[in-house]
Enzyme design. Sequence first.
Site, mmCIF file in Angstrom:
data_model
loop_
_atom_site.group_PDB
_atom_site.id
_atom_site.type_symbol
_atom_site.label_atom_id
_atom_site.label_comp_id
_atom_site.label_asym_id
_atom_site.label_seq_id
_atom_site.Cartn_x
_atom_site.Cartn_y
_atom_site.Cartn_z
ATOM 1 N N ASP A 135 -13.321 2.809 7.223
ATOM 2 C CA ASP A 135 -12.240 3.629 6.463
ATOM 3 C C ASP A 135 -12.861 4.231 5.277
ATOM 4 O OD1 ASP A 135 -9.653 4.580 6.054
ATOM 5 O OD2 ASP A 135 -9.772 3.097 4.579
ATOM 6 N N ARG A 192 -12.765 12.653 4.283
ATOM 7 C CA ARG A 192 -11.558 13.295 4.532
ATOM 8 C C ARG A 192 -11.004 13.848 3.000
ATOM 9 N NH1 ARG A 192 -7.764 8.974 5.877
ATOM 10 N NH2 ARG A 192 -6.251 10.338 5.680
ATOM 11 N N SER A 216 -5.937 4.710 8.787
ATOM 12 C CA SER A 216 -6.669 4.447 7.278
ATOM 13 C C SER A 216 -6.013 3.418 6.541
ATOM 14 C CB SER A 216 -6.490 5.781 6.430
ATOM 15 O OG SER A 216 -7.187 5.396 5.081
ATOM 16 N N LYS A 261 -7.270 -1.202 6.713
ATOM 17 C CA LYS A 261 -7.603 -1.672 5.379
ATOM 18 C C LYS A 261 -6.844 -3.090 5.391
ATOM 19 C CE LYS A 261 -7.069 1.651 2.518
ATOM 20 N NZ LYS A 261 -7.480 3.268 3.097
ATOM 21 N N HIS A 266 0.811 -1.165 -0.022
ATOM 22 C CA HIS A 266 0.070 0.096 -0.063
ATOM 23 C C HIS A 266 0.691 1.269 0.181
ATOM 24 C CE1 HIS A 266 -4.181 1.374 0.525
ATOM 25 N NE2 HIS A 266 -3.651 2.461 0.873
HETATM 26 N N1 URA Z 1 -4.006 5.857 1.462
HETATM 27 C C1 URA Z 1 -5.086 5.532 2.422
HETATM 28 O O1 URA Z 1 -5.425 4.340 2.082
HETATM 29 N N2 URA Z 1 -5.472 6.365 3.120
HETATM 30 C C2 URA Z 1 -4.783 7.465 3.669
HETATM 31 O O2 URA Z 1 -5.263 8.141 4.372
HETATM 32 C C3 URA Z 1 -3.843 8.002 2.770
HETATM 33 C C4 URA Z 1 -3.583 7.204 1.696
#
Ligand code: URA
Length: 434
Positions: free
Chosen positions: A161, A168, A183, A187, A82
Amino acid sequence: MRMYDIIMKKRNGGELSREEIDFFIEGYTKGEIPDYQVSALMMAIYFRKMTENETLALTMAMAGSGDMLDLSSIGGIKVDKHSTGGVGDKTSLALTPMAAACGIPVAKMSGRGLGHTGGTIDKLESFSGFTTALTTERFIENVNRIGIAIMGQTADLAPADKKLYALRDVTATVDNMSLIASSIMSKKLAAGADAIVLDVKTGSGAFMKEEKDAKALAEEMVKLGKNAGRKTIAVLSDMDQPLGYAVGNALEVKEAIETLKGHGPKDFTELCMTLGSQMLIAGGKASDTDEALEKLQRVIEDGSALRKLADFVEAQGGNPEAVYHTELLPKASLIHEVKSPAEGYIGHIACDEVGVCSLILGGGRETKESEIDLSVGIVLQKKVGDAVKEGDTLAVIHANSSEKLAEAEKRYLAACTFISTEPAKTPFIKEIIV
Ligand code: URA
């Protein structure tokens, strides 16, 4: 408990308890707490920040806000990756097929565009018919069958999220360390992989502009992952100018495909190879970096990484022909060259502003409901340190509206700084945090 009191406590700089965090996450997920109250809380968190205990509580509450995927029916060590978000960040598009072609089962959950940055799901939707709305059964079946599947957040996986991310995005509350860490890690924990490789960006196009803040974010996420029993590694890299040359959904897909053919930009290729090595080592497919790099190079040279992308696109309903014939990807009607007004070297490119240019062209969302234009964006021709003459092409804008094109051009030129001496080179990969 009342949401009003929670907002007030954070606004006044207090530390929220686990119960208070659980209360607001549960209420927001169920639709009992409205967006406007959560927006106010996000802004209070933005200014007041969160402690380590609050960040951990928020991560675990969001991870547990829906189902936690059980990937035990997939053989091998499942590795997820990620990014913290950047401009021109098409890394998952090239990296996940490279890792899968090396035998790593890639089970990944991705997001859409956020703030000035793009999102993997939006980019993948450049393949007509492509969907990330997979059932858990199909997600697992695809990983078992072709070694790779990418899903979006469903109502079942980290739904808190999903809602907060979209909120956000449109309330200027993205760039807060605890909100980003929770966040991403919520995930990743819910998606069930055994190992997590984090691509943490720093610089003007990242949410963490300062390297020390990005490093702190990386360390926080590595700690959250390890606490939850997952092998977690973070690679810190430069995002002080766009990654590669292309910025914009379909344009980035095209650049990722070129990279899988071995013709990728130097910085982007280096990032894929570095993250890929970490994925291969974490997944037990290589014992050290040299072996991992060799394997990654091989799957590019023998075409198996490119074929893996086509198989993956087809398995998720997209048109695999577009992998081999990129002219089938969405195309903008107006193509315009931005000319240099000066002579010298490019000293700096305000990278977040380049992301905003893509948003202005229609490549990102203004509101939660906005439709995005997959065809638009910018392809840089000159990057930091390149010599330019007056009248040289700095970038090519792909647009579908002449007004938006003119605005993006003005903004792009304002984002570039010209200097008379060649700037010193800085390392692209800054650090690997384990
Ligand atoms: N990627 C994400 O999944 N969440 C964030 O807050 C920033 C980048």
